[in-house]
Design a protein around this motif. Structure first.
Motif, PDB file in Angstrom:
ATOM      1  N   VAL A  22       0.838  -1.206   0.000  1.00 41.19           N
ATOM      2  CA  VAL A  22       0.000   0.000   0.000  1.00 41.19           C
ATOM      3  C   VAL A  22       0.873   1.256   0.000  1.00 41.19           C
ATOM      4  O   VAL A  22       0.615   2.209  -0.746  1.00 41.19           O
ATOM      5  CB  VAL A  22      -0.959  -0.011   1.216  1.00 41.19           C
ATOM      6  CG1 VAL A  22      -1.608   1.353   1.401  1.00 41.19           C
ATOM      7  CG2 VAL A  22      -2.018  -1.087   1.047  1.00 41.19           C
ATOM      8  N   GLU A  25       2.171   1.818  -3.423  1.00 43.74           N
ATOM      9  CA  GLU A  25       1.132   2.318  -4.329  1.00 43.74           C
ATOM     10  C   GLU A  25       0.869   3.806  -4.100  1.00 43.74           C
ATOM     11  O   GLU A  25       0.716   4.573  -5.046  1.00 43.74           O
ATOM     12  CB  GLU A  25      -0.171   1.521  -4.131  1.00 43.74           C
ATOM     13  CG  GLU A  25      -0.124   0.119  -4.734  1.00 43.74           C
ATOM     14  CD  GLU A  25      -1.330  -0.739  -4.338  1.00 43.74           C
ATOM     15  OE1 GLU A  25      -1.232  -1.963  -4.516  1.00 43.74           O
ATOM     16  OE2 GLU A  25      -2.348  -0.187  -3.857  1.00 43.74           O
ATOM     17  N   ILE A  26       0.807   4.206  -2.834  1.00 44.14           N
ATOM     18  CA  ILE A  26       0.589   5.628  -2.528  1.00 44.14           C
ATOM     19  C   ILE A  26       1.784   6.449  -3.009  1.00 44.14           C
ATOM     20  O   ILE A  26       1.626   7.495  -3.641  1.00 44.14           O
ATOM     21  CB  ILE A  26       0.313   5.837  -1.026  1.00 44.14           C
ATOM     22  CG1 ILE A  26      -1.042   5.225  -0.657  1.00 44.14           C
ATOM     23  CG2 ILE A  26       0.356   7.324  -0.663  1.00 44.14           C
ATOM     24  CD1 ILE A  26      -1.403   5.318   0.819  1.00 44.14           C
ATOM     25  N   SER A  43      -7.111   3.183  12.873  1.00 46.35           N
ATOM     26  CA  SER A  43      -6.109   3.274  11.807  1.00 46.35           C
ATOM     27  C   SER A  43      -4.689   3.464  12.341  1.00 46.35           C
ATOM     28  O   SER A  43      -3.740   3.442  11.555  1.00 46.35           O
ATOM     29  CB  SER A  43      -6.456   4.435  10.864  1.00 46.35           C
ATOM     30  OG  SER A  43      -6.237   5.680  11.504  1.00 46.35           O
ATOM     31  N   ILE A  91      -6.102  11.696   1.275  1.00 49.17           N
ATOM     32  CA  ILE A  91      -6.313  10.252   1.365  1.00 49.17           C
ATOM     33  C   ILE A  91      -6.817   9.940   2.777  1.00 49.17           C
ATOM     34  O   ILE A  91      -6.145  10.236   3.764  1.00 49.17           O
ATOM     35  CB  ILE A  91      -5.026   9.445   1.083  1.00 49.17           C
ATOM     36  CG1 ILE A  91      -4.493   9.758  -0.327  1.00 49.17           C
ATOM     37  CG2 ILE A  91      -5.290   7.945   1.230  1.00 49.17           C
ATOM     38  CD1 ILE A  91      -3.182   9.050  -0.672  1.00 49.17           C
ATOM     39  N   VAL A  93      -7.464   7.411   5.652  1.00 47.08           N
ATOM     40  CA  VAL A  93      -6.861   6.133   6.035  1.00 47.08           C
ATOM     41  C   VAL A  93      -7.737   5.460   7.090  1.00 47.08           C
ATOM     42  O   VAL A  93      -7.928   5.991   8.187  1.00 47.08           O
ATOM     43  CB  VAL A  93      -5.421   6.321   6.558  1.00 47.08           C
ATOM     44  CG1 VAL A  93      -4.803   4.971   6.921  1.00 47.08           C
ATOM     45  CG2 VAL A  93      -4.564   7.042   5.521  1.00 47.08           C
ATOM     46  N   ARG A 119      -9.241  10.320  -1.910  1.00 45.95           N
ATOM     47  CA  ARG A 119      -9.116   8.883  -2.099  1.00 45.95           C
ATOM     48  C   ARG A 119      -9.206   8.194  -0.745  1.00 45.95           C
ATOM     49  O   ARG A 119      -9.024   8.824   0.294  1.00 45.95           O
ATOM     50  CB  ARG A 119      -7.774   8.551  -2.782  1.00 45.95           C
ATOM     51  CG  ARG A 119      -7.790   8.836  -4.278  1.00 45.95           C
ATOM     52  CD  ARG A 119      -6.436   8.682  -4.923  1.00 45.95           C
ATOM     53  NE  ARG A 119      -5.650   9.893  -4.728  1.00 45.95           N
ATOM     54  CZ  ARG A 119      -4.411  10.077  -5.226  1.00 45.95           C
ATOM     55  NH1 ARG A 119      -3.831   9.120  -5.918  1.00 45.95           N
ATOM     56  NH2 ARG A 119      -3.769  11.203  -5.017  1.00 45.95           N
ATOM     57  N   THR A 120      -9.500   6.895  -0.798  1.00 45.83           N
ATOM     58  CA  THR A 120      -9.593   6.109   0.435  1.00 45.83           C
ATOM     59  C   THR A 120      -8.530   5.030   0.448  1.00 45.83           C
ATOM     60  O   THR A 120      -8.281   4.379  -0.571  1.00 45.83           O
ATOM     61  CB  THR A 120     -10.979   5.433   0.536  1.00 45.83           C
ATOM     62  OG1 THR A 120     -11.990   6.434   0.681  1.00 45.83           O
ATOM     63  CG2 THR A 120     -11.045   4.500   1.746  1.00 45.83           C
ATOM     64  N   CYS A 121      -7.917   4.862   1.619  1.00 47.03           N
ATOM     65  CA  CYS A 121      -6.954   3.787   1.835  1.00 47.03           C
ATOM     66  C   CYS A 121      -7.452   2.980   3.025  1.00 47.03           C
ATOM     67  O   CYS A 121      -7.644   3.528   4.102  1.00 47.03           O
ATOM     68  CB  CYS A 121      -5.588   4.393   2.140  1.00 47.03           C
ATOM     69  SG  CYS A 121      -4.368   3.202   2.705  1.00 47.03           S
ATOM     70  N   GLU A 137      -9.411   3.187  -3.126  1.00 42.20           N
ATOM     71  CA  GLU A 137      -8.328   3.301  -4.101  1.00 42.20           C
ATOM     72  C   GLU A 137      -7.093   2.516  -3.677  1.00 42.20           C
ATOM     73  O   GLU A 137      -6.328   2.057  -4.518  1.00 42.20           O
ATOM     74  CB  GLU A 137      -7.975   4.775  -4.325  1.00 42.20           C
ATOM     75  CG  GLU A 137      -9.008   5.536  -5.156  1.00 42.20           C
ATOM     76  CD  GLU A 137     -10.217   6.030  -4.363  1.00 42.20           C
ATOM     77  OE1 GLU A 137     -10.279   5.759  -3.144  1.00 42.20           O
ATOM     78  OE2 GLU A 137     -11.098   6.694  -4.948  1.00 42.20           O
ATOM     79  N   TYR A 138      -6.856   2.403  -2.390  1.00 35.05           N
ATOM     80  CA  TYR A 138      -5.728   1.631  -1.869  1.00 35.05           C
ATOM     81  C   TYR A 138      -6.263   0.657  -0.824  1.00 35.05           C
ATOM     82  O   TYR A 138      -6.858   1.074   0.164  1.00 35.05           O
ATOM     83  CB  TYR A 138      -4.686   2.549  -1.218  1.00 35.05           C
ATOM     84  CG  TYR A 138      -4.264   3.710  -2.082  1.00 35.05           C
ATOM     85  CD1 TYR A 138      -3.315   3.546  -3.082  1.00 35.05           C
ATOM     86  CD2 TYR A 138      -4.815   4.974  -1.885  1.00 35.05           C
ATOM     87  CE1 TYR A 138      -2.914   4.620  -3.874  1.00 35.05           C
ATOM     88  CE2 TYR A 138      -4.424   6.057  -2.663  1.00 35.05           C
ATOM     89  CZ  TYR A 138      -3.478   5.876  -3.654  1.00 35.05           C
ATOM     90  OH  TYR A 138      -3.099   6.944  -4.426  1.00 35.05           O
ATOM     91  N   ARG A 139      -6.049  -0.639  -1.064  1.00 32.79           N
ATOM     92  CA  ARG A 139      -6.608  -1.651  -0.177  1.00 32.79           C
ATOM     93  C   ARG A 139      -5.522  -2.633   0.234  1.00 32.79           C
ATOM     94  O   ARG A 139      -4.770  -3.125  -0.600  1.00 32.79           O
ATOM     95  CB  ARG A 139      -7.731  -2.377  -0.917  1.00 32.79           C
ATOM     96  CG  ARG A 139      -8.248  -3.626  -0.225  1.00 32.79           C
ATOM     97  CD  ARG A 139      -9.141  -4.483  -1.146  1.00 32.79           C
ATOM     98  NE  ARG A 139      -9.382  -3.848  -2.418  1.00 32.79           N
ATOM     99  CZ  ARG A 139     -10.610  -3.579  -2.907  1.00 32.79           C
ATOM    100  NH1 ARG A 139     -11.673  -3.946  -2.250  1.00 32.79           N
ATOM    101  NH2 ARG A 139     -10.729  -2.988  -4.074  1.00 32.79           N
TER     102      ARG A 139
END
Ligand code: IMP
Ligand code: MG
Length: 189
Positions: A22, A25-26, A43, A91, A93, A119-121, A137-139
């Protein structure tokens, strides 16, 4: 009182690999100055491990939300971010996306502040439980419909400190939130 079935779903080495993926990717898709909004409190371990592997420079802030009533999607801000996100890439988180109600509400709330992008992580995606579709978007990991604890995830504020994600029996926890303490916390740990 002893715990019912408890099993390791994601051990520490797999968590580390997923968190590293992750972060990569970020790093590949975000710019310096990206605002990471960590949702308290789940988180925290994920965010702490992930940000230390970024190769872009983030601004880090936190938000705490609470639901008025479970599964209604009505959310209240308990602690807001301090940063102004106008014209910034954001983003969010999260520890886990379950019904999707929280993130749907939050993304709409943040959009009103006119960021450049949102975006969501999420570390975990419990996709089978989704009520409202929300982009992730990021998992880190997709998991089944199980109640999980550890690595930030709690039941009644317990178990957030564990270095792995475990599937637990919700009925057991509801009867006794400390049911799993004896087997998880040998004093010699
Ligand atoms: P939802 O997507 O709006 O349903 O809410 C997700 C939130 O519910 C997460 O941020 C967690 O705080 C909590 N949650 C959902 N599933 C679990 C779980 O299996 N263990 C612990 N907390 C969970
Ligand atoms: Mg949460």
């Amino acid at each position: 009182m002893g715990g019912g079935p408890l099993r390791v779903l994601i051990p520490p080495d797999e968590l580390a690999a997923g968190v590293g993926r992750v972060a990569a990717e970020i790093s590949a898709t975000a710019d310096d100055g990206v605002v990471l909004i960590g949702l308290l409190k789940g988180s925290i371990p994920f965010l702490a491990d992930m940000v230390r592997q970024l190769t872009v420079s983030p601004l880090v802030d936190f938000m705490a939300l609470s639901s008025y009533a479970p599964d209604t999607g009505r959310v209240r801000i308990v602690k807001d971010i301090e940063l102004d996100i106008h014209d910034r890439d954001v983003i969010v988180v999260e520890d886990i996306v379950d019904t999707g109600l929280t993130l749907t509400w939050l993304r709409r709330e943040l959009a009103g502040r006119r960021p450049r992008s949102i975006r969501t992580c999420a570390l975990l995606d419990k996709v089978a439980r989704r009520i409202v579709p929300t982009p992730i978007e990021y998992r880190g990991f997709e998991i089944g419909d199980e109640f999980v604890i550890g690595y930030g995830l709690d039941f009644a504020q317990r178990y957030r400190d564990l270095d792995r994600v475990l599937a637990a029996d919700l009925k057991v926890l509801k009867a006794d939130p400390d049911a799993y303490v004896p087997e998880l916390y040998a004093r010699s740990r």
